[in-house]
Design an enzyme around this catalytic site. Sequence first.
Site: not given
Ligand code: 13P
Length: 254
Positions: A169, A95, A209, A9, A11, A163, A97
Amino acid sequence: MRRPLVAANWKMHGGPDAAAKFVEVMVARFGDDPSREVVVCPPFTALPAAAMIASGSAIAVGGQNCHWEDKGAFTGEVAASMLVELGLRWVIVGHSERRQYFGETDATAAGRARAAQRAGLSVIYCLGETLEKREAGETLAVLERQSAVLAGLDAGGLAVAYEPVWAIGTGRTATAAQAEEAHAFLRGRIGGLLGTDAAAALRILYGGSVKADNAAELLGQEDVDGALVGGASLDAETFSAIIRCAPGFTARRE
Ligand code: 13P
């Protein structure tokens, strides 16, 4: 036996050139290996270039979102059929976010997922608890609530990504035991919603992460069937190292 699914992903990172180069590497390394499913989800503007390079290989390209209606006056949104037209096979939905910054709810995420499946896309449906909920001991209650909408989806075109919001992150990964507890709970829950056979076949990915140095332990858990990788997926070498941690991988070409 569930075939591991490892998804990148990106983003809001990377354009067409970066995505095309990245997918080229993935095709060369993993494009003819049926033992793994690799999905790359760059931003919308990079999808045509990425899809063109992936075409004809085992590497899939996916979107990061799609709308719940098939078409209409929805400025700034993209319909699932538009992703299909590019040759995409997957889309990420729900997601955290999107939930945190764009008002996504269980209901809107479920609508997007249904629209995606109507159009023929498979869905990576994301859920997970916040730190506040985990510390309050409400993790499983949150997962139970968030997963209720999965009852309306087709298990055949579905993967679920657990997640935990506090691990995204932050560099703070769930321990393998925390991940396994959540995944096993979700599999049982999905068994109740979609049937035990469907739950046994469903891939549940861990996200938050995931790095090259913790992927093997996470992916080694019984109910962890893959990973949804954010930051560590932006680099082809790191993402390749994570893919190789999925059990049973045999690289044919490097
Ligand atoms: P990170 O791997 O940067 O923590 O992000 C995870 C994520 O949100 C994948 O969709």
